[in-house]
Motif scaffolding. Sequence first.
Motif, short mmCIF file in Angstrom:
data_model
loop_
_atom_site.label_atom_id
_atom_site.label_comp_id
_atom_site.label_asym_id
_atom_site.label_seq_id
_atom_site.Cartn_x
_atom_site.Cartn_y
_atom_site.Cartn_z
N ARG A 99 -7.06 -1.35 -11.71
CA ARG A 99 -6.35 -1.38 -12.99
C ARG A 99 -5.38 -2.55 -13.02
N PRO A 100 -4.96 -2.97 -14.23
CA PRO A 100 -3.94 -4.02 -14.32
C PRO A 100 -2.62 -3.53 -13.75
N ALA A 101 -1.88 -4.44 -13.16
CA ALA A 101 -0.54 -4.12 -12.65
C ALA A 101 0.43 -3.98 -13.81
N ARG A 102 1.45 -3.17 -13.55
CA ARG A 102 2.55 -3.00 -14.50
C ARG A 102 3.84 -3.45 -13.81
N PRO A 103 4.87 -3.82 -14.57
CA PRO A 103 6.11 -4.27 -13.94
C PRO A 103 6.67 -3.29 -12.90
N GLY A 104 6.53 -2.00 -13.14
CA GLY A 104 7.03 -1.00 -12.20
C GLY A 104 6.27 -0.95 -10.89
N ASP A 105 5.14 -1.63 -10.81
CA ASP A 105 4.35 -1.66 -9.57
C ASP A 105 4.88 -2.64 -8.54
N VAL A 106 5.73 -3.56 -8.95
CA VAL A 106 6.14 -4.64 -8.05
C VAL A 106 6.70 -4.14 -6.72
N PRO A 107 7.60 -3.17 -6.66
CA PRO A 107 8.08 -2.74 -5.34
C PRO A 107 6.96 -2.25 -4.41
N ALA A 108 5.99 -1.51 -4.94
CA ALA A 108 4.89 -1.03 -4.11
C ALA A 108 4.00 -2.19 -3.66
N LEU A 109 3.79 -3.18 -4.53
CA LEU A 109 2.96 -4.33 -4.15
C LEU A 109 3.65 -5.17 -3.09
N LEU A 138 13.16 -8.86 -4.58
CA LEU A 138 12.32 -8.26 -5.62
C LEU A 138 12.41 -8.99 -6.95
N SER A 139 13.56 -9.60 -7.25
CA SER A 139 13.69 -10.36 -8.48
C SER A 139 12.75 -11.57 -8.47
N ALA A 140 12.68 -12.27 -7.36
CA ALA A 140 11.77 -13.41 -7.24
C ALA A 140 10.32 -12.94 -7.35
N TRP A 141 10.00 -11.79 -6.75
CA TRP A 141 8.65 -11.25 -6.84
C TRP A 141 8.32 -10.86 -8.28
N GLN A 142 9.27 -10.27 -9.00
CA GLN A 142 9.04 -9.92 -10.42
C GLN A 142 8.64 -11.17 -11.20
N PHE A 191 5.04 -12.38 -10.13
CA PHE A 191 3.98 -11.56 -10.72
C PHE A 191 3.89 -11.74 -12.23
N ALA A 192 5.01 -12.00 -12.90
CA ALA A 192 5.00 -12.18 -14.35
C ALA A 192 4.14 -13.38 -14.77
N ALA A 193 3.98 -14.35 -13.88
CA ALA A 193 3.20 -15.55 -14.19
C ALA A 193 1.73 -15.42 -13.79
N LEU A 194 1.33 -14.27 -13.24
CA LEU A 194 -0.02 -14.09 -12.72
C LEU A 194 -0.72 -12.92 -13.40
N SER A 195 -2.04 -12.95 -13.36
CA SER A 195 -2.84 -11.77 -13.72
C SER A 195 -3.04 -10.99 -12.44
N THR A 196 -2.68 -9.73 -12.44
CA THR A 196 -2.72 -8.93 -11.21
C THR A 196 -3.48 -7.64 -11.45
N ARG A 197 -4.35 -7.32 -10.50
CA ARG A 197 -5.09 -6.06 -10.54
C ARG A 197 -4.82 -5.32 -9.24
N ILE A 198 -4.76 -4.00 -9.35
CA ILE A 198 -4.46 -3.13 -8.22
C ILE A 198 -5.63 -2.18 -8.00
N ALA A 199 -6.02 -2.03 -6.74
CA ALA A 199 -7.02 -1.02 -6.37
C ALA A 199 -6.26 0.21 -5.90
N VAL A 200 -6.60 1.34 -6.47
CA VAL A 200 -6.00 2.61 -6.06
C VAL A 200 -7.12 3.58 -5.70
N ASP A 201 -6.82 4.46 -4.77
CA ASP A 201 -7.78 5.48 -4.39
C ASP A 201 -7.92 6.47 -5.53
N GLY A 202 -9.10 6.96 -5.73
CA GLY A 202 -9.35 7.95 -6.77
C GLY A 202 -8.95 9.33 -6.31
N THR A 203 -7.68 9.52 -6.09
CA THR A 203 -7.16 10.81 -5.62
C THR A 203 -6.57 11.59 -6.78
N ASP A 204 -6.16 12.81 -6.50
CA ASP A 204 -5.56 13.65 -7.53
C ASP A 204 -4.07 13.34 -7.74
#
Length: 166
Positions: free
Chosen positions: A12-22, A53-57, A60-73
């Motif tokens: 899925r596409p990344a969202r701003p709130g994903d940055v800490p986990a990424l 984290l501010s520099a990472w935000q 990421f804002a300048a990039l297209s980012t996709r995240i792979a997540v496990d299909g869990t519940d």
Amino acid sequence: MTPSLESPLSIRPARPGDVPALVALFTAAVHRLAAGAYDEAQRAAWAPLLPDLSAWQQRFAALSTRIAVDGTDSARPAPAGFIAWQPNGLIDLLFCAPDRARRGVASALLATAAAELAAQGVHRLSTEASLVARPFFARHGFVVVEEQTVVRGGQAFRRFAMQRAG
């Protein structure tokens, strides 16, 4: 619990709130998966344990980012990996969680990025691969254009400018 090889992935596409986990995934990947190729000082310079984290935000804002997540519940499953690229086809970041390395996550992410870029008319991909990433990209048709040395945090790193057409 380590996900099984059969765990379905969704991308899925990344969202701003994903940055800490990424950033946490990136840091873990550098410190665990690159330990055989880079010493402790290099890894600390590449992926500080206290990231900005501010520099990472901003990055990421300048990039297209996709995240792979496990299909869990789980309502908020942890990312298995991520890819981020520039509009010109430069794969800027491609990292997997250490427990998901060498299990198809990076390949799925790269295929997604290549398909999205091709749909936009971009057919030449490039990257600046680390010593650890070079074999992965080579298996996916990238060729070394130039070996480079870059300095980050006072540490020198070898990397490889690589390209893939088509």
